[in-house]
Design a protein around this motif. Structure first.
Motif, short mmCIF file in Angstrom:
data_model
loop_
_atom_site.label_atom_id
_atom_site.label_comp_id
_atom_site.label_asym_id
_atom_site.label_seq_id
_atom_site.Cartn_x
_atom_site.Cartn_y
_atom_site.Cartn_z
N GLU A 101 0.85 -1.19 0.00
CA GLU A 101 0.00 0.00 0.00
C GLU A 101 0.89 1.25 0.00
O GLU A 101 1.17 1.83 1.04
N SER A 129 0.42 4.31 -0.63
CA SER A 129 -0.16 5.53 -0.04
C SER A 129 0.04 5.59 1.47
O SER A 129 -0.14 6.64 2.10
N ARG A 132 2.25 8.41 3.19
CA ARG A 132 1.76 9.74 3.58
C ARG A 132 1.25 9.77 5.01
O ARG A 132 1.13 10.84 5.62
N THR A 133 0.94 8.61 5.54
CA THR A 133 0.40 8.56 6.91
C THR A 133 1.49 8.41 7.96
O THR A 133 1.21 8.50 9.15
#
Length: 325
Positions: A68, A70, A73-74
Motif C-alpha cells: 500500500e 499511499s 503519507r500517513t
C-alpha cells in the motif's frame, strides 16, 4: 555579587558550594524520574524477523509500503502508542566531574575590574576544589581522583597529601585504559576533554587512541601548556537510591537556561546597577520566580589580632636612619 567583587561582605563561598553539591548529590533519583516517560514503539512483529526489534519494525514497514504505497503519507516521526515509566535501579552510581582552570573572569564579563574580586592562580584553585570535595567525600565515603594532564605523579601527589578522604591519582573514566577513549570519555559542554575527542574524530584517530594515550596526549594541548595548573577532578559513589531525601528543585527548560546564560554574559559585572537589574528583573522575567529565601547564620567573630610592635634594632654601625617626624 560575592564572587564578582561587587560586595565587601566576607562570605565563605566554599561552604555555600559544598552545601549545594551535597544537596544535589542527595536528591531522590526516583523523584527526579517520576514524571519522565520512555516512549515505546508500536511494532508489528514479522513472523520471519528474528533478533533485533528494529529489524522487525523496518521489515514490517517495507511490507506495508509495498502492498500500500499511499501508506507513506500517513507515516509520522513518532508512532508511539503508549508510554512506560522509566524504572530506576535501587543502586545508582553518582559521579562528579570537574575541570579547574583559573581565569580573571570567565562567566561574569568585566568582573575583573572590581578591586574586591579575589582572583587566585591555578594551584590555589585546584587546592580550593579539592578541599571542598574532600569535606563531602569524608561524609559520603566517595572515591575521588585527581589528574593534571602533562604533569608527573610526584607533582600531583602533593595536592592530595593532606586530604582526609579517599583520593587516588587518575580519573573516574579510567576503568579500562586500553579501551578507545571515544567510548570512555564523556562529551561535556565547554570541556577541553570533549574538544580533544572531537579533534581525534577529525583526524580519524578516534578508534585507535586508547584512554591511557588520551590523557598523555591531552597534556600537550594548548589549554594545559599555558604555564598555569589545570586539573581534572572526579568523585564517584555507588549509592542506594532509597537514601535520597532532598526534593527536586523547580525545573527549568533548556531553552530558558540558555537564555539566562546569554543574559548573564551580556551583563556588565563592573556595574552594580546592571547586575541588580539582571537579578531582580531580567532573570525572573525569563524563568519566573525561582528564588527561595535561605536563612542561616554565620560566625562573624574574628580572633583578636594583637598589634605587632616593630622589632628593636641595635644601631651598631650608624647606618640606621630615623624617620623624620
Amino acid at each position: 555579587m560575592y564572587t564578582t567583587g561587587l560586595s565587601k561582605h566576607k562570605v565563605k563561598v566554599a561552604d555555600i558550594v559544598r552545601t549545594m553539591i551535597s544537596y544535589v548529590d542527595n536528591i531522590d533519583i526516583k523523584e527526579h524520574t517520576k514524571h519522565v516517560e520512555r516512549k515505546r514503539k508500536a511494532i508489528e512483529t514479522h513472523s520471519s524477523a528474528e533478533g533485533s526489534p528494529v529489524v522487525a519494525a523496518v521489515r514490517s514497514l517495507v511490507d506495508k509500503l509495498r502492498s500500500e504505497p499511499s501508506f507513506y503519507r500517513t507515516l509520522v516521526h513518532d508512532q508511539s502508542s503508549e508510554k512506560t515509566p522509566i524504572c530506576v535501579s535501587n543502586n545508582v552510581i553518582h559521579r562528579i566531574s570537574l575541570f579547574t582552570r583559573s581565569s580573571e573572569q570567565y562567566l561574569f564579563p568585566e568582573s575583573s575590574e572590581n578591586k574586591n574580586k579575589h582572583i587566585i592562580n591555578g594551584n590555589q584553585l585546584l587546592e580550593w576544589w579539592i578541599g571542598i570535595l574532600d569535606g563531602i567525600a569524608v561524609q559520603r565515603k566517595w572515591q575521588c581522583y585527581v589528574t593534571i594532564p602533562g604533569s608527573d605523579s610526584e607533582s600531583m601527589k602533593k595536592y592530595i597529601s593532606k586530604v582526609n578522604g579517599s583520593w587516588t591519582l587518575g580519573s573516574i573514566f579510567d576503568k579500562n585504559e586500553n579501551s578507545p577513549a571515544i567510548y570512555t570519555i564523556p562529551l561535556l559542554p565547554d570541556d577541553p576533554k570533549g574538544r580533544f575527542l572531537e579533534h581525534l574524530v577529525v583526524e580519524g584517530r578516534h578508534k585507535t587512541v586508547s584512554t591511557k594515550d588520551f590523557w598523555e596526549e591531552l597534556g600537550f594541548r594548548q589549554e594545559f601548556r599555558i604555564g598555569n595548573v589545570v586539573g581534572i577532578l572526579g568523585c564517584e559513589l555507588s549509592l542506594d537510591t532509597k537514601q535520597g531525601s532532598n526534593k527536586l528543585p523547580k525545573p527549568v527548560k533548556r531553552a530558558q537556561y540558555r537564555q539566562v546564560i546569554k543574559a548573564i554574559k551580556r551583563a556588565d559585572f563592573s556595574d552594580s546597577e546592571d547586575v541588580r537589574s539582571l537579578v531582580e528583573r531580567e532573570i525572573p522575567n525569563l524563568i519566573g520566580d525561582v528564588y527561595e529565601d535561605v536563612i542561616g547564620t554565620q560566625d562573624t567573630k574574628h580572633p583578636k589580632i594583637e598589634k605587632r610592635l616593630a622589632p628593636v634594632v641595635n644601631n651598631i654601625t650608624g647606618l640606621v636612619k630615623r624617620k623624620k617626624q
